[in-house]
Scaffold this motif. Structure first.
Motif, PDB file in Angstrom:
ATOM      1  N   ASN A   1       0.812  -1.225   0.000  1.00 50.54           N
ATOM      2  CA  ASN A   1       0.000   0.000   0.000  1.00 50.54           C
ATOM      3  C   ASN A   1       0.843   1.272   0.000  1.00 50.54           C
ATOM      4  O   ASN A   1       0.310   2.368  -0.066  1.00 50.54           O
ATOM      5  N   GLN A   2       2.172   1.121   0.087  1.00 50.06           N
ATOM      6  CA  GLN A   2       3.067   2.272   0.047  1.00 50.06           C
ATOM      7  C   GLN A   2       3.767   2.434  -1.296  1.00 50.06           C
ATOM      8  O   GLN A   2       4.480   3.427  -1.505  1.00 50.06           O
ATOM      9  N   LEU A   3       3.577   1.465  -2.201  1.00 51.74           N
ATOM     10  CA  LEU A   3       4.250   1.547  -3.496  1.00 51.74           C
ATOM     11  C   LEU A   3       3.781   2.758  -4.291  1.00 51.74           C
ATOM     12  O   LEU A   3       4.594   3.454  -4.925  1.00 51.74           O
TER      13      LEU A   3
ATOM     14  N   LYS B   1      24.467   5.849  13.214  1.00 47.77           N
ATOM     15  CA  LYS B   1      23.461   4.995  12.585  1.00 47.77           C
ATOM     16  C   LYS B   1      22.064   5.302  13.113  1.00 47.77           C
ATOM     17  O   LYS B   1      21.108   5.415  12.344  1.00 47.77           O
ATOM     18  N   ASP B   2      21.953   5.487  14.424  1.00 46.46           N
ATOM     19  CA  ASP B   2      20.652   5.816  15.014  1.00 46.46           C
ATOM     20  C   ASP B   2      20.139   7.161  14.503  1.00 46.46           C
ATOM     21  O   ASP B   2      18.933   7.350  14.304  1.00 46.46           O
ATOM     22  N   LEU B   3      21.064   8.105  14.296  1.00 42.04           N
ATOM     23  CA  LEU B   3      20.679   9.428  13.816  1.00 42.04           C
ATOM     24  C   LEU B   3      20.038   9.364  12.439  1.00 42.04           C
ATOM     25  O   LEU B   3      18.963   9.936  12.212  1.00 42.04           O
ATOM     26  N   VAL B   4      20.659   8.642  11.506  1.00 40.97           N
ATOM     27  CA  VAL B   4      20.133   8.599  10.136  1.00 40.97           C
ATOM     28  C   VAL B   4      18.911   7.678  10.038  1.00 40.97           C
ATOM     29  O   VAL B   4      18.099   7.821   9.125  1.00 40.97           O
ATOM     30  N   ILE B   5      18.774   6.736  10.972  1.00 35.94           N
ATOM     31  CA  ILE B   5      17.563   5.911  10.988  1.00 35.94           C
ATOM     32  C   ILE B   5      16.363   6.763  11.384  1.00 35.94           C
ATOM     33  O   ILE B   5      15.282   6.654  10.798  1.00 35.94           O
ATOM     34  N   ARG B   6      16.544   7.630  12.375  1.00 34.85           N
ATOM     35  CA  ARG B   6      15.454   8.494  12.824  1.00 34.85           C
ATOM     36  C   ARG B   6      15.126   9.571  11.800  1.00 34.85           C
ATOM     37  O   ARG B   6      13.962   9.963  11.673  1.00 34.85           O
ATOM     38  N   LEU B   7      16.138  10.074  11.092  1.00 38.60           N
ATOM     39  CA  LEU B   7      15.905  11.110  10.080  1.00 38.60           C
ATOM     40  C   LEU B   7      16.721  10.760   8.826  1.00 38.60           C
ATOM     41  O   LEU B   7      17.768  11.352   8.561  1.00 38.60           O
ATOM     42  N   PRO B   8      16.236   9.805   8.021  1.00 42.68           N
ATOM     43  CA  PRO B   8      17.018   9.346   6.866  1.00 42.68           C
ATOM     44  C   PRO B   8      17.199  10.401   5.783  1.00 42.68           C
ATOM     45  O   PRO B   8      18.109  10.272   4.944  1.00 42.68           O
ATOM     46  N   ARG B   9      16.377  11.460   5.799  1.00 43.63           N
ATOM     47  CA  ARG B   9      16.575  12.481   4.764  1.00 43.63           C
ATOM     48  C   ARG B   9      17.866  13.270   4.985  1.00 43.63           C
ATOM     49  O   ARG B   9      18.270  14.065   4.124  1.00 43.63           O
TER      50      ARG B   9
ATOM     51  N   GLU C   1      15.285  -1.778   9.425  1.00 43.77           N
ATOM     52  CA  GLU C   1      15.804  -0.403   9.446  1.00 43.77           C
ATOM     53  C   GLU C   1      15.988   0.137   8.033  1.00 43.77           C
ATOM     54  O   GLU C   1      15.671   1.312   7.763  1.00 43.77           O
ATOM     55  N   ILE C   2      16.470  -0.712   7.134  1.00 42.50           N
ATOM     56  CA  ILE C   2      16.609  -0.282   5.731  1.00 42.50           C
ATOM     57  C   ILE C   2      15.245  -0.005   5.121  1.00 42.50           C
ATOM     58  O   ILE C   2      15.053   0.986   4.408  1.00 42.50           O
ATOM     59  N   ALA C   3      14.275  -0.863   5.424  1.00 35.66           N
ATOM     60  CA  ALA C   3      12.916  -0.647   4.916  1.00 35.66           C
ATOM     61  C   ALA C   3      12.342   0.666   5.422  1.00 35.66           C
ATOM     62  O   ALA C   3      11.703   1.425   4.672  1.00 35.66           O
ATOM     63  N   GLN C   4      12.572   0.964   6.696  1.00 36.22           N
ATOM     64  CA  GLN C   4      12.088   2.216   7.275  1.00 36.22           C
ATOM     65  C   GLN C   4      12.763   3.416   6.624  1.00 36.22           C
ATOM     66  O   GLN C   4      12.115   4.417   6.302  1.00 36.22           O
ATOM     67  N   MET C   5      14.049   3.327   6.400  1.00 34.15           N
ATOM     68  CA  MET C   5      14.795   4.429   5.799  1.00 34.15           C
ATOM     69  C   MET C   5      14.372   4.676   4.353  1.00 34.15           C
ATOM     70  O   MET C   5      14.174   5.826   3.943  1.00 34.15           O
ATOM     71  N   VAL C   6      14.211   3.608   3.592  1.00 32.74           N
ATOM     72  CA  VAL C   6      13.817   3.746   2.186  1.00 32.74           C
ATOM     73  C   VAL C   6      12.400   4.305   2.078  1.00 32.74           C
ATOM     74  O   VAL C   6      12.111   5.144   1.215  1.00 32.74           O
ATOM     75  N   SER C   7      11.502   3.855   2.949  1.00 26.27           N
ATOM     76  CA  SER C   7      10.119   4.329   2.902  1.00 26.27           C
ATOM     77  C   SER C   7      10.003   5.797   3.292  1.00 26.27           C
ATOM     78  O   SER C   7       9.231   6.554   2.696  1.00 26.27           O
ATOM     79  N   ARG C   8      10.788   6.225   4.273  1.00 20.92           N
ATOM     80  CA  ARG C   8      10.709   7.605   4.743  1.00 20.92           C
ATOM     81  C   ARG C   8      11.555   8.561   3.912  1.00 20.92           C
ATOM     82  O   ARG C   8      11.313   9.781   3.932  1.00 20.92           O
ATOM     83  N   ALA C   9      12.534   8.032   3.197  1.00 20.55           N
ATOM     84  CA  ALA C   9      13.372   8.851   2.308  1.00 20.55           C
ATOM     85  C   ALA C   9      13.422   8.166   0.942  1.00 20.55           C
ATOM     86  O   ALA C   9      14.376   7.444   0.635  1.00 20.55           O
ATOM     87  N   PRO C  10      12.398   8.369   0.100  1.00 17.34           N
ATOM     88  CA  PRO C  10      12.292   7.629  -1.168  1.00 17.34           C
ATOM     89  C   PRO C  10      13.484   7.812  -2.109  1.00 17.34           C
ATOM     90  O   PRO C  10      13.753   6.945  -2.940  1.00 17.34           O
ATOM     91  N   TYR C  11      14.217   8.940  -1.976  1.00  9.38           N
ATOM     92  CA  TYR C  11      15.356   9.177  -2.874  1.00  9.38           C
ATOM     93  C   TYR C  11      16.646   8.512  -2.396  1.00  9.38           C
ATOM     94  O   TYR C  11      17.678   8.640  -3.047  1.00  9.38           O
TER      95      TYR C  11
END
Length: 416
Positions: A202-204, A276-284, A238-248
């Motif tokens: 549902n996020q695609l 690592k925790d920093l970019v996971i929380r704000l991947p942009r 964590e990778i899934a969360q980062m990719v979903s929140r930062a599509p680029y």
């Protein structure tokens, strides 16, 4: 319809041929050589089938061999004295060819499947033209992808996935990219890759609306970038969360991702785990511009007066401060520190206050000051933390913190 018209023309041609064969004996009779006087000509004109043709030809041959095609005198007199007596025989000879149209028997027996297709230049009637249903033409140029949806399988299926084409066409060259892609060859493999990474079904649609350019990326390059994140000890979720929140995120090369992680680690003096925790929380932080981040770090250190270790604590607790507006950041700090008297170490403990609207902070502080309850020193009684000041709903803030009613708070706001 054009094929039936051609068949009708051929039948008309056959009918004309049969009529011409029927009139040939009459024309010969007008030329003073009646069928009975010259059986050979009659036989050739009528062209009877079978044994009659052979017998007629034989009689004609015998009379020609006698040296004359003329009838005897008695026959000649009978012909001129009573011409009516010859008329029935002429009519009989005329009737025969009309019932034997085997001149074109082979043509009639042709297989219609062998008829060549109609030409594009063939003239058709208005009725036939009205019945022709033409496919709509593909627009040569358009300002919207909507005009191409009915002609493109890729666009149609992307719409079914939930992609908002009205947003996609606003992105530079994104529309041209989608029109050049084949769904089965180019798009399908990227969709399967995103599902393997962890993007939900549902996020695609929302994901591709924000980043349609990933559909034009090389699959091997995308897999290499994911493999790099795994090598840096990022888990699958964590990778899934980062990719979903930062599509680029996956559009950036391994070199750029590595340089960006190194920048935050070295500039802030963070450990590998905290980075690592920093970019996971704000991947942009990995995909956005680096200049605003540098400027905010300088503002915090030079203009706001925070120490390096304090900045580390603030950033780890509230990563958004690195991408916040510099103007808003300075205004909020000025009111908290200079008006409310909050020291740096208290702001370091509750940096979430920088994410709140300045208007909300001002209204609640002024209401507490009006009630005599604006106490932010933890060493004093009736202490109110900054977290309680900004995070609680109005009803809870009034009843539990201000010890007043909601009506009192609304009446106070009207005086401002």
């Amino acid at each position: 319809m054009a094929v039936w018209a051609r068949h009708a023309a051929r039948w008309g041609c056959l009918l004309s041929t049969a009529r011409a064969a029927a009139e040939l004996p009459r024309r010969l009779g007008v030329a003073a050589c009646p069928a009975r006087a010259c059986p050979e000509l009659a036989g050739r004109a009528v062209l009877p089938a079978g044994k009659e043709a052979a017998l007629c030809g034989l009689r004609g041959h015998r009379r020609l061999s006698a040296g004359s095609c003329s009838p005897p005198d008695s026959a000649k007199d009978a012909a001129f004295s009573a011409p009516e007596s010859n008329l029935p025989s002429v009519q009989q000879e005329q009737a025969k060819p009309e019932i034997l149209p085997d001149l074109n028997a082979k043509i009639l027996d042709e297989d219609w499947d062998d008829i060549p297709p109609s030409s594009a230049l063939e003239v058709i009637s208005e009725e036939e033209a009205v019945q022709i249903i033409a496919e709509p033409l593909l627009p040569i140029q358009s300002s919207t992808l909507r005009d191409y949806v009915d002609h493109s399988e890729t666009l149609t299926k992307l719409v079914h996935l939930g992609v908002d084409l009205s947003q996609v066409e606003k992105r530079q060259k994104a529309g041209q990219l989608l029109l050049t892609l084949d769904f089965e060859k180019d798009v399908k493999k990227i969709l399967l890759f995103l599902k393997d990474v962890g993007v939900e079904d549902n996020q695609l649609g929302p994901f591709l609306t924000k980043n349609p350019y990933i559909l034009g990326e090389d699959l091997e390059a995308l897999e290499t970038r994911v493999a790099y994140l795994k090598s840096k000890k990022f888990g699958k979720s964590e990778i899934a969360q980062m990719v979903s929140r930062a599509p680029y995120l996956l559009l950036f090369s391994v070199e750029r991702l590595d340089n960006r992680l190194g920048f935050f680690k070295n500039e802030l003096g963070l450990s590998v785990k905290k980075t690592k925790d920093l970019v996971i929380r704000l991947p942009r932080l990995l995909t956005g511009k680096i200049e605003p981040v540098k400027e905010n770090l300088q503002v915090c250190q030079i203009e706001l007066g925070f120490q390096r270790n304090e900045i580390q604590q603030i950033v780890c607790k509230t990563p958004k401060i690195l991408t916040a507006s510099k103007k808003r950041l300075k205004q909020t700090f000025d009111y908290l520190h200079n008006i409310m008297g909050i020291p740096h170490h208290m702001l370091t403990r509750f940096p979430q206050v920088f994410n709140s609207k300045l208007l909300r902070i001002r209204e609640r502080h002024m209401f507490l000051a009006f009630l005599g309850r604006a106490q932010y020193d933890p060493a004093q009684p009736s202490y109110i933390s900054l977290d309680q000041l900004v995070s609680l709903p109005d009803e809870v803030f009034c009843t539990e913190i201000a010890k007043a009613s909601m009506q009192d708070f609304e009446n106070f706001l009207k005086t401002l």
